[in-house]
Every structure is written in structure tokens, then in C-alpha cells.
Design a protein around this motif. Structure first.
Motif, mmCIF file in Angstrom:
data_model
loop_
_atom_site.group_PDB
_atom_site.id
_atom_site.type_symbol
_atom_site.label_atom_id
_atom_site.label_comp_id
_atom_site.label_asym_id
_atom_site.label_seq_id
_atom_site.Cartn_x
_atom_site.Cartn_y
_atom_site.Cartn_z
ATOM 1 N N PHE A 44 29.915 -2.380 -21.574
ATOM 2 C CA PHE A 44 30.126 -2.283 -20.128
ATOM 3 C C PHE A 44 28.822 -2.557 -19.378
ATOM 4 N N ALA A 45 28.842 -3.532 -18.476
ATOM 5 C CA ALA A 45 27.683 -3.777 -17.606
ATOM 6 C C ALA A 45 27.782 -2.754 -16.481
ATOM 7 N N GLN A 46 27.131 -1.604 -16.705
ATOM 8 C CA GLN A 46 27.315 -0.457 -15.786
ATOM 9 C C GLN A 46 26.825 -0.728 -14.378
ATOM 10 N N LYS A 47 26.006 -1.795 -14.199
ATOM 11 C CA LYS A 47 25.531 -2.128 -12.852
ATOM 12 C C LYS A 47 26.703 -2.273 -11.887
ATOM 13 N N ALA A 48 27.878 -2.644 -12.420
ATOM 14 C CA ALA A 48 29.042 -2.857 -11.542
ATOM 15 C C ALA A 48 29.531 -1.553 -10.925
ATOM 16 N N ILE A 137 17.892 -12.049 -27.806
ATOM 17 C CA ILE A 137 17.329 -12.709 -26.627
ATOM 18 C C ILE A 137 18.433 -13.261 -25.743
ATOM 19 N N ARG A 138 18.190 -13.112 -24.439
ATOM 20 C CA ARG A 138 19.088 -13.712 -23.464
ATOM 21 C C ARG A 138 18.608 -15.135 -23.217
ATOM 22 N N VAL A 139 19.478 -16.086 -23.501
ATOM 23 C CA VAL A 139 19.090 -17.493 -23.394
ATOM 24 C C VAL A 139 19.633 -18.084 -22.102
ATOM 25 N N GLY A 146 28.767 -19.531 -10.974
ATOM 26 C CA GLY A 146 29.199 -18.218 -10.493
ATOM 27 C C GLY A 146 30.161 -18.364 -9.336
ATOM 28 N N HIS A 147 30.726 -17.229 -8.888
ATOM 29 C CA HIS A 147 31.674 -17.309 -7.774
ATOM 30 C C HIS A 147 30.945 -17.654 -6.485
ATOM 31 N N SER A 148 29.628 -17.504 -6.483
ATOM 32 C CA SER A 148 28.816 -17.856 -5.327
ATOM 33 C C SER A 148 27.493 -18.361 -5.894
ATOM 34 N N LEU A 184 21.754 -13.415 -30.126
ATOM 35 C CA LEU A 184 21.658 -14.305 -28.969
ATOM 36 C C LEU A 184 22.671 -13.868 -27.930
ATOM 37 N N HIS A 185 22.271 -14.015 -26.672
ATOM 38 C CA HIS A 185 23.100 -13.546 -25.555
ATOM 39 C C HIS A 185 23.053 -14.620 -24.481
ATOM 40 N N MET A 186 24.199 -14.908 -23.863
ATOM 41 C CA MET A 186 24.202 -15.826 -22.720
ATOM 42 C C MET A 186 25.080 -15.248 -21.629
ATOM 43 N N GLY A 189 26.582 -16.435 -15.343
ATOM 44 C CA GLY A 189 26.967 -16.106 -13.972
ATOM 45 C C GLY A 189 28.249 -15.319 -13.921
ATOM 46 N N SER A 190 28.515 -14.801 -12.716
ATOM 47 C CA SER A 190 29.715 -13.994 -12.536
ATOM 48 C C SER A 190 30.814 -14.849 -11.936
ATOM 49 N N GLY A 191 31.984 -14.802 -12.557
ATOM 50 C CA GLY A 191 33.105 -15.585 -12.068
ATOM 51 C C GLY A 191 33.174 -16.924 -12.783
ATOM 52 N N GLY A 222 28.721 -11.298 -19.457
ATOM 53 C CA GLY A 222 29.847 -10.843 -18.618
ATOM 54 C C GLY A 222 30.429 -12.034 -17.895
ATOM 55 N N GLY A 223 30.913 -11.794 -16.688
ATOM 56 C CA GLY A 223 31.353 -12.922 -15.869
ATOM 57 C C GLY A 223 32.851 -13.105 -15.761
ATOM 58 N N LEU A 224 33.643 -12.334 -16.514
ATOM 59 C CA LEU A 224 35.101 -12.516 -16.415
ATOM 60 C C LEU A 224 35.557 -12.245 -14.977
ATOM 61 N N VAL A 265 31.151 -8.822 -25.870
ATOM 62 C CA VAL A 265 31.333 -9.280 -24.495
ATOM 63 C C VAL A 265 30.777 -8.192 -23.587
ATOM 64 N N GLU A 266 30.349 -8.555 -22.363
ATOM 65 C CA GLU A 266 29.595 -7.606 -21.537
ATOM 66 C C GLU A 266 30.097 -7.597 -20.088
ATOM 67 N N PRO A 267 31.362 -7.292 -19.904
ATOM 68 C CA PRO A 267 31.904 -7.366 -18.541
ATOM 69 C C PRO A 267 31.532 -6.166 -17.686
ATOM 70 N N GLY A 268 31.371 -6.429 -16.405
ATOM 71 C CA GLY A 268 31.232 -5.352 -15.433
ATOM 72 C C GLY A 268 32.475 -5.380 -14.563
ATOM 73 N N VAL A 304 28.898 -4.419 0.466
ATOM 74 C CA VAL A 304 28.078 -5.512 1.002
ATOM 75 C C VAL A 304 28.628 -6.895 0.620
ATOM 76 N N ARG A 305 29.572 -6.940 -0.301
ATOM 77 C CA ARG A 305 29.994 -8.238 -0.858
ATOM 78 C C ARG A 305 30.429 -9.260 0.202
ATOM 79 N N PRO A 306 31.240 -8.872 1.195
ATOM 80 C CA PRO A 306 31.622 -9.880 2.202
ATOM 81 C C PRO A 306 30.414 -10.408 2.973
ATOM 82 N N ALA A 373 33.915 -2.837 -8.344
ATOM 83 C CA ALA A 373 32.719 -3.444 -8.927
ATOM 84 C C ALA A 373 31.787 -3.895 -7.824
ATOM 85 N N TYR A 374 30.513 -3.528 -7.922
ATOM 86 C CA TYR A 374 29.494 -3.923 -6.957
ATOM 87 C C TYR A 374 29.854 -3.444 -5.550
ATOM 88 N N GLY A 375 30.519 -2.300 -5.496
ATOM 89 C CA GLY A 375 30.859 -1.668 -4.225
ATOM 90 C C GLY A 375 29.860 -0.550 -3.990
HETATM 91 N N1 LLP Z 1 25.560 -9.143 -18.081
HETATM 92 C C1 LLP Z 1 24.481 -9.517 -17.370
HETATM 93 C C2 LLP Z 1 23.230 -9.826 -18.052
HETATM 94 C C3 LLP Z 1 24.565 -9.601 -15.966
HETATM 95 O O1 LLP Z 1 23.501 -9.979 -15.264
HETATM 96 C C4 LLP Z 1 25.783 -9.272 -15.327
HETATM 97 C C5 LLP Z 1 25.891 -9.344 -13.879
HETATM 98 C C6 LLP Z 1 26.877 -8.874 -16.124
HETATM 99 C C7 LLP Z 1 26.723 -8.828 -17.499
HETATM 100 C C8 LLP Z 1 28.193 -8.502 -15.545
HETATM 101 O O2 LLP Z 1 28.777 -9.512 -14.829
HETATM 102 P P1 LLP Z 1 30.311 -9.368 -14.352
HETATM 103 O O3 LLP Z 1 31.152 -9.269 -15.597
HETATM 104 O O4 LLP Z 1 30.399 -8.141 -13.563
HETATM 105 O O5 LLP Z 1 30.571 -10.589 -13.562
HETATM 106 N N2 LLP Z 1 26.894 -8.381 -7.256
HETATM 107 C C9 LLP Z 1 27.672 -9.569 -7.645
HETATM 108 C C10 LLP Z 1 27.658 -9.829 -9.100
HETATM 109 C C11 LLP Z 1 26.263 -9.967 -9.670
HETATM 110 C C12 LLP Z 1 26.256 -9.677 -11.108
HETATM 111 C C13 LLP Z 1 24.897 -9.630 -11.695
HETATM 112 N N3 LLP Z 1 24.909 -9.552 -13.108
HETATM 113 C C14 LLP Z 1 29.090 -9.436 -7.064
HETATM 114 O O6 LLP Z 1 29.322 -8.518 -6.312
HETATM 115 O O7 LLP Z 1 29.932 -10.274 -7.335
#
Ligand code: LLP
Length: 419
Positions: A44-48, A137-139, A146-148, A184-186, A189-191, A222-224, A265-268, A304-306, A373-375
Motif C-alpha cells: 500500500f502506498a500509504q501517501k494516498a 532500485i527505482r528505475v 500520468g492522469h496529469s 527493480l521497481h518502476m 506515474g499515476s493513472g 502504483g498508478g492503477l 504492486v504498489e497502489p495507493g 486540493v485535487r481539483p 486518495a490524496y484527499g
Molecule cells: N509508488 C510510488 C513510488 C509513487 O510515487 C506513488 C504515487 C505510488 C506508488 C502510488 O500511486 P497511485 O497508485 O496512488 O497512483 N497526488 C496525486 C497523485 C500523486 C502520486 C504520487 N506518487 C493525485 O492526487 O492524483
């Protein structure tokens, strides 16, 4: 717009905890986690959504966690994940970042946290700090998506990851310091869409050649995406097809190196976005020329997303007095802040647009969907606004999972010096 929480529950929660208010629906998180558990490991990418109850729930469901900062390491430990790396065992916490600040370096050493390095300097700093461990390593494969444009994390204009042509040098640097790169990790982007995904899988196969038989793990990052628009609802990404593409890359790698490779896989967003609602109260309904405005008690300090990406969030209205909402109007939905960009209905580039919404009045609740997510994670105290409370809807009940920040807490670290 349909959603998973009854209006009566929303109304009760809003009066009990005040607005703005975050609500996370536990069942939706559980469904999302199950979807992605086709992968060997879900990190889990807990940043979300770093709320401790959310992170603990996801842990209970069998996932491990990613940490991007010292604070996220502390949260992961608090939520019950353990540091410590054992050969052949998936680490529960992985620190993935492009730098070490000094706090993170200390925590990594103290708790023996696995590291996914994003800059060659991180390898040297680990060695200088006396840490000798296996690394991933993240490559940066040289392209991203990404979505943006702001969520594209690959290519030569991106600060993220280790440039693909430097993998060999990093292997040497690690080895000369008594460390091995085994994964290895890649994350480009998100989306991410399928077209780019195939390209990433090929890049992973290419990168794997440098590591040869040392390679044990690959991470799809991540990025799904999730469907934010009403018309996309019911058309969620095919996670099995997503997995199959990665599994195919894994098999190609296994064939060339002759042993099994673990696939993470590393989804947030995918795990938490759809579970989350931001509940606000309409505090003013006014006309500016021919445009109707609903002004809320939530702003970009909450979601803040909008404003930041021009992101779309579906909107519902719940009448406070229970009246039927049959009539629709075109309205701009905005917040309370002293900024013209404090608008929830806008498009990428900062263009304010109207949205067809139920005709509402002051006191009605306005619900912003898919905000899990990201709220709350990206909330701020700008305009000295307090962080809103967070709650979880579980087993038919609303439970508080983070109290609303108090005015005392807002000011507690400020000092008035003698002037
Ligand atoms: N792994 C890494 C290394 C990342 O940098 C990120 C997101 C994720 C996983 C998770 O990505 P996700 O599955 O959530 O797309 N604040 C933006 C998204 C930026 C994400 C930054 N890194 C938004 O509100 O859409």
C-alpha cells in the motif's frame, strides 16, 4: 450519483462531527484490496491515505506498506508493520524516495527498514551511515505517463528514480560498498493506461538484464486508475489483465535468469480513492452575473485535487430537511478560501466550469466522491483552517478515526518572541 453510505448516516455523521468531514467506507477498501491481491504482494502506498485506522485495516487485509518519508515510517510502525529484513521474506515496510533526509536515514538504520533507492547518492549515504543491506532500485525508464502532467514520474524532466542508463553504475557502487541490488521497481506515474503499461513491462525486462541472477523481486509500482467520472463508473480497470501483462514480463525475466522472481504492486489510489467522501455544508448560494455559485465550508485546504490538477470529482447533494431534489441547475462549486482557484468544479489549467447539480439551499450537504486518495493526505492549514475530522463507516456505523484539529493544536507550535 449512487454511493455506498445511506443519506441518514451521512446526515447524522455531519451533525455529530461537524463539516467538512471525511468518511471512508470500509467495505469499499476491502473490495479494492481483494481486486489487487492477484499479485504476489500488495504494498500500500500509504501517501494516498495515511490515516492509522486505514493503514491498519489494509495491514489486516494482508498487505504490506510503502513509506516515502520518516513520518510514514513512524506511521507504518504505529499501524503494526515491523521493520527487519530476512532473506527470502518480503519486507513489511519499504522506504521509497529520491533522497534520504537525516531523520529517514536514522529510522531506516534503527528499524532495519528495506530501501528502494531513487538516486545513486542514497546508496553512498547508506554505506557512509554504516547500513549494509540488500537494496532495490527505482528505475526511471526514460518515459512516463500520468492522469496529469503533474503526476508523470518518468522521463528526463522527472526527478524520480535512477536513470535507466545508470543501473550498471549503481550495481557497481552498491557492490563496492558490500551491498547487493536484488530488486527493480518502476513507477512511471499515476493513472497509467495499458498502452504505456506494455512499454513499462518491456523496460523492466530490459533493466533486469543488468542484474541477472541477483534479481529476486520486481515491483510494478502504483498508478492503477479508478473511474472518477460518472459515465466511467461500472467500467473499472481490469486488474487481472493488468496483472497478466506484468506476469508475462516476470515470466520472460524468469526464463532468462533461470529462477523465480517475486512480483509486487504498489497502489495507493486504487485501494482507497473510491472509499472516501468529503462531506461539506453549503453555506452560501449566490449569483455572479448569470452563474450560480454554491459556496461550501470545505476548500482546497481539504481537497486540493481539483485546484492542483483540474481533477474531476463526482458531486451529490443531500437535502438537510429530507426534501426531494428533483430540479437541477448549473452551478459552480467553490470553497471558503481567499483564492479564486478555490473551486471544485474546474478543468485542468484552472478553468472554472459549471456542473449540472440538484437545486440546493444553504444548509444542504454536498458530497465530493472518490476523495479517499490524496484527499485528507494533501490537506493544509492555509488560511488557518483546521484539518477536518476523519471517520470510517464500518458495520453500519460511523467511527471517528481522526479528531478534527482544535484551535489550540493549530497554534501550539507557534512562539511569540519578545519583540
Ligand atoms: N509508488 C510510488 C513510488 C509513487 O510515487 C506513488 C504515487 C505510488 C506508488 C502510488 O500511486 P497511485 O497508485 O496512488 O497512483 N497526488 C496525486 C497523485 C500523486 C502520486 C504520487 N506518487 C493525485 O492526487 O492524483
Amino acid at each position: 450519483m449512487k454511493y455506498s453510505i445511506p443519506d441518514s448516516v451521512l446526515l447524522k455523521a455531519a451533525s455529530e462531527y461537524g463539516t467538512p468531514l471525511w468518511i471512508y467506507d470500509r467495505a469499499t477498501i476491502e473490495r479494492a484490496v481483494k481486486d489487487v491481491q492477484v499479485f504476489d504482494t500488495v504494498r500500500f502506498a500509504q501517501k494516498a491515505c495515511p490515516n492509522l485506522s486505514v493503514v491498519s485495516l489494509i495491514r489486516k487485509l494482508g498487505c504490506v506498506v510503502d513509506a516515502v518519508s520518516a513520518g510514514e515510517i513512524v506511521r507504518a510502525l504505529k499501524a503494526g508493520f515491523k521493520g527487519g529484513q530476512q532473506k527470502g521474506k518480503v519486507p513489511e515496510i519499504v522506504y521509497t524516495a529520491d533522497i534520504f533526509d537525516r531523520d529517514a536515514l536514522e529510522l531506516v538504520k534503527k528499524y532495519d527498514i528495506a530501501v528502494n533507492v531513487g538516486s545513486p547518492d542514497m546508496i553512498q549515504q547508506l554505506a557512509d551511515f554504516g547500513v549494509k543491506s540488500e537494496l532495490t532500485i527505482r528505475v526511471n525508464p526514460g518515459f512516463g505517463h500520468g492522469h496529469s502532467r503533474k503526476t508523470n514520474t518518468g522521463g528526463d524532466l522527472s526527478k524520480h528514480g535512477i536513470w535507466h542508463e545508470q543501473i550498471k553504475d549503481c550495481i557497481k557502487l552498491a557492490q563496492s560498498n558490500g551491498m547487493w541490488i536484488t530488486g527493480l521497481h518502476m513507477h512511471i506515474g499515476s493513472g497509467t493506461d495499458f498502452e504505456h503499461l506494455a512499454q513499462v513491462c518491456d523496460a523492466m525486462v530490459d533493466a533486469s538484464r543488468h542484474l541477472g541472477s541477483h534479481l529476486r523481486t520486481i515491483s510494478a509500482g502504483g498508478g492503477l486508475p479508478i473511474p472518477y467520472h460518472e459515465e466511467e463508473k461500472g467500467n473499472r480497470i481490469d486488474v487481472k489483465a493488468y496483472y497478466d501483462l506484468w506476469d508475462n514480463a516476470r515470466k520472460r525475466i524468469q526464463q532468462s535468469i533461470g529462477h523465480d522472481v517475486h512480483l509486487e504492486v504498489e497502489p495507493g489510489r486504487y485501494l482507497v480513492a473510491e472509499s472516501g467522501y468529503l462531506v461539506a455544508e453549503i453555506r452560501a448560494v449566490k449569483k455572479q452575473g448569470s452563474n450560480l455559485f454554491y459556496l461550501l465550508d470545505a476548500g482546497f485546504t481539504d481537497l486540493v485535487r481539483p485546484s492542483f490538477y483540474g481533477s474531476y470529482h463526482a458531486i451529490s447533494v443531500v437535502a438537510r430537511d429530507g426534501r426531494e431534489l428533483n430540479e437541477t441547475v448549473d452551478a459552480v462549486v467553490a470553497g471558503p478560501l481567499c483564492e479564486s482557484g478555490d473551486v471544485f468544479t474546474q478543468e485542468e489549467g484552472g478553468f472554472v466550469v459549471t456542473r449540472k447539480l440538484p437545486k440546493a439551499q444553504v444548509g444542504d450537504l454536498l458530497i465530493l466522491h472518490d476523495a479517499g486518495a490524496y484527499g485528507a493526505a494533501m490537506s493544509s492549514n492555509y488560511n488557518s483552517r483546521r484539518y477536518a475530522a476523519e471517520t470510517m463507516y464500518t458495520k453500519g456505523e460511523i467511527k471517528l478515526v481522526r479528531e478534527r484539529q482544535t484551535f489550540e493544536q493549530l497554534l501550539q507550535n507557534d512562539r511569540i518572541i519578545e519583540l
